[in-house]
Structure formats: C-alpha cells, structure tokens
Write a protein that holds these residues in place. Structure first.
Motif, PDB file in Angstrom:
ATOM      1  N   PRO A  91      10.276  11.048  -7.391  1.00 31.77           N
ATOM      2  CA  PRO A  91       9.268  12.094  -7.228  1.00 31.77           C
ATOM      3  C   PRO A  91       9.488  12.897  -5.953  1.00 31.77           C
ATOM      4  O   PRO A  91      10.087  12.422  -4.994  1.00 31.77           O
ATOM      5  N   GLY A  92       8.983  14.138  -5.970  1.00 31.66           N
ATOM      6  CA  GLY A  92       8.951  14.930  -4.753  1.00 31.66           C
ATOM      7  C   GLY A  92      10.091  15.881  -4.549  1.00 31.66           C
ATOM      8  O   GLY A  92      10.191  16.501  -3.479  1.00 31.66           O
ATOM      9  N   GLU A  93      10.958  16.050  -5.554  1.00 31.79           N
ATOM     10  CA  GLU A  93      12.079  16.976  -5.436  1.00 31.79           C
ATOM     11  C   GLU A  93      12.145  17.868  -6.669  1.00 31.79           C
ATOM     12  O   GLU A  93      11.930  17.408  -7.784  1.00 31.79           O
ATOM     13  N   LEU A  94      12.468  19.135  -6.450  1.00 36.14           N
ATOM     14  CA  LEU A  94      12.823  20.011  -7.554  1.00 36.14           C
ATOM     15  C   LEU A  94      14.326  19.885  -7.753  1.00 36.14           C
ATOM     16  O   LEU A  94      15.113  20.319  -6.910  1.00 36.14           O
ATOM     17  N   THR A  95      14.719  19.255  -8.860  1.00 34.25           N
ATOM     18  CA  THR A  95      16.125  18.993  -9.139  1.00 34.25           C
ATOM     19  C   THR A  95      16.602  19.908 -10.257  1.00 34.25           C
ATOM     20  O   THR A  95      15.930  20.056 -11.289  1.00 34.25           O
ATOM     21  N   VAL A  96      17.765  20.520 -10.056  1.00 38.56           N
ATOM     22  CA  VAL A  96      18.349  21.408 -11.053  1.00 38.56           C
ATOM     23  C   VAL A  96      19.673  20.827 -11.532  1.00 38.56           C
ATOM     24  O   VAL A  96      20.534  20.470 -10.720  1.00 38.56           O
ATOM     25  N   ALA A  97      19.815  20.711 -12.850  1.00 37.46           N
ATOM     26  CA  ALA A  97      21.093  20.366 -13.462  1.00 37.46           C
ATOM     27  C   ALA A  97      21.821  21.682 -13.727  1.00 37.46           C
ATOM     28  O   ALA A  97      21.363  22.506 -14.530  1.00 37.46           O
ATOM     29  N   LEU A 105       6.496  13.259 -15.248  1.00 44.55           N
ATOM     30  CA  LEU A 105       7.883  13.635 -15.509  1.00 44.55           C
ATOM     31  C   LEU A 105       7.888  14.948 -16.284  1.00 44.55           C
ATOM     32  O   LEU A 105       7.310  15.033 -17.371  1.00 44.55           O
ATOM     33  N   LEU A 106       8.520  15.970 -15.723  1.00 48.55           N
ATOM     34  CA  LEU A 106       8.628  17.265 -16.387  1.00 48.55           C
ATOM     35  C   LEU A 106      10.095  17.645 -16.472  1.00 48.55           C
ATOM     36  O   LEU A 106      10.812  17.661 -15.460  1.00 48.55           O
ATOM     37  N   ASN A 129       5.648  14.266  -8.361  1.00 54.05           N
ATOM     38  CA  ASN A 129       6.143  14.117  -9.722  1.00 54.05           C
ATOM     39  C   ASN A 129       7.646  14.344  -9.789  1.00 54.05           C
ATOM     40  O   ASN A 129       8.241  14.926  -8.878  1.00 54.05           O
ATOM     41  N   VAL A 130       8.259  13.876 -10.866  1.00 50.21           N
ATOM     42  CA  VAL A 130       9.687  14.091 -11.101  1.00 50.21           C
ATOM     43  C   VAL A 130       9.851  15.374 -11.910  1.00 50.21           C
ATOM     44  O   VAL A 130       9.267  15.510 -12.990  1.00 50.21           O
ATOM     45  N   VAL A 131      10.632  16.307 -11.387  1.00 52.70           N
ATOM     46  CA  VAL A 131      10.887  17.565 -12.081  1.00 52.70           C
ATOM     47  C   VAL A 131      12.391  17.788 -12.138  1.00 52.70           C
ATOM     48  O   VAL A 131      13.058  17.868 -11.100  1.00 52.70           O
ATOM     49  N   LEU A 132      12.922  17.887 -13.354  1.00 51.38           N
ATOM     50  CA  LEU A 132      14.337  18.179 -13.570  1.00 51.38           C
ATOM     51  C   LEU A 132      14.429  19.341 -14.543  1.00 51.38           C
ATOM     52  O   LEU A 132      13.903  19.270 -15.656  1.00 51.38           O
ATOM     53  N   ILE A 133      15.085  20.416 -14.118  1.00 52.31           N
ATOM     54  CA  ILE A 133      15.306  21.549 -14.999  1.00 52.31           C
ATOM     55  C   ILE A 133      16.791  21.883 -15.022  1.00 52.31           C
ATOM     56  O   ILE A 133      17.530  21.549 -14.090  1.00 52.31           O
ATOM     57  N   SER A 134      17.223  22.527 -16.084  1.00 53.58           N
ATOM     58  CA  SER A 134      18.614  22.964 -16.169  1.00 53.58           C
ATOM     59  C   SER A 134      18.677  24.463 -15.951  1.00 53.58           C
ATOM     60  O   SER A 134      17.729  25.197 -16.254  1.00 53.58           O
TER      61      SER A 134
END
Length: 226
Positions: free
Chosen positions: A31-37, A160-161, A190-195
C-alpha cells in the motif's frame, strides 16, 4: 493488503505458434504507492493485471494476498469491496445512467456502501462529470466514459485497484486529474497498479515496473511522491 506475485508464467496459442505473455514474473505490491506497469503493446501488462484480478489463470506461479479479504480468504471470491478493475473495454452498462454505473458496486453490496467508500455524486464531481449524471454512457465521450469507469472502481474504496490504461482516452489535463485521484487513493493506504505506455503517466508514478516480451525488465522507485 500486500500483493505477492511469484513466478507468474502465461502462454497462449496463436495458430501453430506459442506466445509467452508472461515469463517468470515476480514482484510485491504494498500500500501507499502509485505503481505503473510500463511497456509497449504485447509486453504482458494486460495479462499481468488480468491474472491478478482473477480473470485469467496462470500456467505457473501464484498471486497471494497477505491479509484476509473482507469477503474471505479465496481471491476468486473477491468483490468490489476487495478489488476494483478498470478494463480497457470499460464494461459500462448502456441501460444504466452514468450515476447508476458509478453506483453499481454499492447497489451490489449495500452493507459495504453503508460503511465505506464515497458517494457516487461526490465521485462524479471529482472526475468532472457531474453534469452527465443522468445521461447514458453512449451519450458521453470516450474520455468521459473512462472517467466514469474509474469513478465506479473507487466507489467502495477498495484496498486493491487495478487499471488497464485508465487514462488512454484522456487529454493531458484530464490525465493529471485521473492520476491525481488514483495517487490519493494509493496514499490513503491502498494498493494501486495501473498499466500505461504514456510517458506523462509513467513520470507521475512512485514506482515503475517495466515489462518487455513478458519479462519484468526493471522495477524502480522514482522518488516523485508528493
């Protein structure tokens, strides 16, 4: 919630050819990071997100969650209160208004709506589509439909988003709007992972996972947290 991805491998048949969509991918999302694939088309981004969301199964490897889910311990039983997914196809319901589409998770899970999340009209305002609340999705633009789908994903404040190119139909200013809202959701724990393959999105990420030919080529934290 922390998401642990271990040694994911996925192959598809394309005629007589076998295509490796994911090749032994491992990572941990906290949680706590905006992660981009990041990566070009065909790099494995959509497959990774689809397996994490439970829409596809891996040929090898696992996806684990380190804390009990609100609806139980089985990831396949996850609901909107656990996981929200924004697909490229958006999957809005044409027979429902924009407001009703955003409110769909709450309609499916009234107890969750009573205890968590953000009212649909507040989300519509944040995404600058409040004036479209009573229109059907087909009466709105592609960018407006996409913001409707992202707003729907946030309705129950899921831990989780996942979003597959959730800014692909936005102009530059609206990209900043959507990314700002997703970043705020991540920073709320929250966990956020977007591509994405958009450099504006990638440069706004706290963490960038770079994929190519199904492999995780790099995993870097950017230091851009605001």
């Amino acid at each position: 919630m922390t998401v642990v991805v271990e040694n994911l491998t996925k192959r598809f048949r394309r005629g007589s050819e076998t295509v490796t969509a994911l090749d032994d991918v491992s990572l941990v999302l906290a949680p706590g990071e905006l992660t981009v694939a990041a990566g070009p088309s065909g790099s494995g981004k959509t497959t990774l997100l689809s397996i994490m969301a439970g829409f596809e199964t891996a040929d090898a490897g696992t996806v684990r969650f380190d804390s009990p889910l609100p609806t139980g311990s089985d990831p396949l039983a996850m609901t909107w209160r656990d996981l929200a997914f924004v697909p490229q196809a958006l999957a809005l319901l044409d027979e429902m208004s924009v407001r009703e589409n955003v409110d769909l998770p709450a309609l499916l899970d009234p107890p969750a709506a009573a205890e968590r999340g953000e009212p649909a009209d507040d989300l519509l305002a944040r995404f600058e589509i409040g004036h479209l609340a009573d229109r059907y999705p087909s009466m709105t633009s592609g960018g407006e439909q996409q913001r409707t789908a992202v707003a729907r994903a946030l309705r129950l404040h899921p831990p989780l988003l996942l979003g597959d190119e959730p800014t692909g139909h936005q102009d530059r200013g609206r990209i900043e709007l959507v990314i700002g809202i997703l970043r705020a959701h991540a920073y709320a724990g929250n966990v956020v992972l977007i591509s994405s393959h958009d450099e504006a999105v990638i440069s706004a990420a706290d963490r960038v996972l770079t994929l190519a030919d199904g492999r995780l080529m790099s995993d870097k934290r950017t230091g851009v947290r605001r």
